[in-house]
Design a protein around this motif. Structure first.
Motif, PDB file in Angstrom:
ATOM      1  N   LYS A  84       0.808  -1.214   0.000  1.00  0.00           N
ATOM      2  CA  LYS A  84       0.000   0.000   0.000  1.00  0.00           C
ATOM      3  C   LYS A  84       0.841   1.265   0.000  1.00  0.00           C
ATOM      4  CE  LYS A  84      -3.510   1.349   2.228  1.00  0.00           C
ATOM      5  NZ  LYS A  84      -4.919   1.622   2.388  1.00  0.00           N
ATOM      6  N   ARG A 131       1.867   2.296   2.871  1.00  0.00           N
ATOM      7  CA  ARG A 131       1.200   2.888   4.022  1.00  0.00           C
ATOM      8  C   ARG A 131       2.215   3.230   5.109  1.00  0.00           C
ATOM      9  NH1 ARG A 131      -4.335   2.027   5.893  1.00  0.00           N
ATOM     10  NH2 ARG A 131      -4.554   1.971   8.135  1.00  0.00           N
ATOM     11  N   SER A 145      -8.126  -0.569   3.712  1.00  0.00           N
ATOM     12  CA  SER A 145      -8.763  -0.437   2.409  1.00  0.00           C
ATOM     13  C   SER A 145      -7.721  -0.752   1.327  1.00  0.00           C
ATOM     14  CB  SER A 145      -9.326   0.965   2.239  1.00  0.00           C
ATOM     15  OG  SER A 145      -8.337   1.941   2.532  1.00  0.00           O
ATOM     16  N   ASN A 183      -6.428   0.229  -1.387  1.00  0.00           N
ATOM     17  CA  ASN A 183      -5.977   1.257  -2.321  1.00  0.00           C
ATOM     18  C   ASN A 183      -4.543   1.619  -1.979  1.00  0.00           C
ATOM     19  OD1 ASN A 183      -7.722   2.404   0.061  1.00  0.00           O
ATOM     20  ND2 ASN A 183      -6.123   3.929  -0.325  1.00  0.00           N
ATOM     21  N   SER A 209     -10.535   5.124  -1.724  1.00  0.00           N
ATOM     22  CA  SER A 209     -10.792   3.719  -1.379  1.00  0.00           C
ATOM     23  C   SER A 209     -11.520   3.013  -2.531  1.00  0.00           C
ATOM     24  CB  SER A 209     -11.663   3.637  -0.123  1.00  0.00           C
ATOM     25  OG  SER A 209     -10.959   4.106   0.996  1.00  0.00           O
TER      26      SER A 209
HETATM   27 MG    MG Z   1      -8.039   3.509   3.940  1.00  0.00          MG
END
Ligand code: MG
Ligand code: TXA
Length: 324
Positions: A52, A54, A139, A141, A147
């Motif tokens: 991700k 992230r 999520s 994405n 999302s």
């Molecule tokens: Mg999210």
């Protein structure tokens, strides 16, 4: 290449086997699609963050099949949790509770708490039952992007992800992410608004604190520039729409309620007037706007007179935050 598959029994079993083997897979939920990993496998969790892009300080949500399995991963499950789960699970309500010590800290970005919910999408339920444990899933994405509410959205974001299995569950019915409710504070506090609003929660709990400006500090990852389309987006009131469009030198796309308010050559993306349908379509429409190749997206401000519209406003604020 990411691979979208029909959620046949064989494919769901295959997805569960991949989770057991430490792989990451994508699956549908009623809110948005999730990028799932075995909660007990710290390597697989690292892979989710890496895929991700992230930030490592943004904790994940653990998905369980039902309320009876939640206490396997969290402490502090009390009568209030049971009452909420009885009313809203399976469904788009996430509880923050104390993380059990045998759950890898990385699932919760090192926090002592853990987010948990039981999704109600039938494919997610089947996957959880066959897998037999909890699945952590943000999520599905790329970090910071809108999302995904369809399997193709996930495939678009992870086109280069070698061999990512995506279970196709159609369009996500709810369309915006779950309500996040911190059960470790008294009264419980809403950290992220969603379709289950303050009024519905108050009926069960007696009292809840609404999310506020400070919730960004408590729910990492709910900060600005999340849920954003790639096209720079601005929120505009209906009365300012015409002058805002008149001031542009380029063609724009407009998420509006009435195509007649958007003169050519601008693109009108007409949204439904009711909040439930608006939420269900929002992320799809934002992705559509990105595909038009315009340099500017205007979003007509919807009403703000219900908790669902307020949750939608929360997402629209984030989608437009870089331009405020
Ligand atoms: Mg999210
Ligand atoms: O509807 C949903 O919740 C979807 C589907 C896939 O279930 N998931 C989702 O996950 O939206 P994600 O990772 O995109 O958002 C999780 C949110 C973040 O805002 C995060 O800060 C918050 O939940 N969160 C997770 N664990 C937390 C914790 N221990 N304390 C506070 N907030 C937490």
């Amino acid at each position: 290449m990411a691979r979208i598959v029909e959620p046949t029994d064989a494919q769901v079993a295959r997805a569960a086997a991949r989770l057991r083997a430490g792989d990451v897979i994508a699956f549908p939920t009623e809110t948005v699609y999730g990028l799932g990993a075995d909660i007990l496998n710290a390597c697989a969790i690292r892979r989710v963050y890496a895929l991700k892009g992230r930030p490592s300080d943004n904790p994940l949500i653990a998905h369980v099949s039902d309320a009876s399995t939640a206490p396997d991963i969290v402490d502090g499950w009390d009568d209030r949790c049971s009452a909420l789960a009885q009313r809203f699970w399976p469904g788009p309500l996430t509880f923050i509770l104390r993380r059990k010590l045998d759950v890898p800290a990385s699932a919760a970005a090192g926090l002592n708490t853990l987010a948990v919910r039981a999704p109600r999408h039938p494919v997610a339920s089947r996957l959880l039952k066959i897998f037999g444990g909890a699945i952590v899933a943000p999520s599905a994405n790329r970090s910071g992007h809108t999302s995904p509410t369809r399997a193709t959205h996930v495939a678009d974001d992870f086109a280069e992800a070698e061999d990512l299995l995506i279970l196709d569950g159609g369009s996500s019915e709810v369309g915006i992410e779950s309500t996040v409710l911190d059960m470790t504070s008294d009264p419980p506090r809403i950290l992220r608004p969603g379709t289950i609003g303050t009024d519905a929660l108050t009926i069960v709990l007696g009292e809840v604190t609404e999310h506020g400006a400070t919730s960004q500090d408590i729910a990492p990852g709910t900060s600005a520039a999340h849920y954003a389309p790639r096209t720079p987006a601005t929120l505009v009131s209906r009365s300012d729409l015409r002058s805002a469009l008149g001031a542009l030198s380029d063609v724009a796309a407009v998420l509006c309620f009435d195509a007649a308010t958007v003169p050519p050559p601008h693109h009108a993306l007409v949204m439904p007037a009711d909040a439930v349908s608006y939420a269900a379509q929002l992320y799809s429409r934002l992705r559509e706007a990105d595909l038009l190749g315009v340099h500017q997206l205007l979003i007509e401000a919807p009403p703000a007179d219900s908790s669902l519209w307020l949750a939608i406003h929360d997402r629209l604020r984030r989608a437009t935050s870089e331009n405020d």
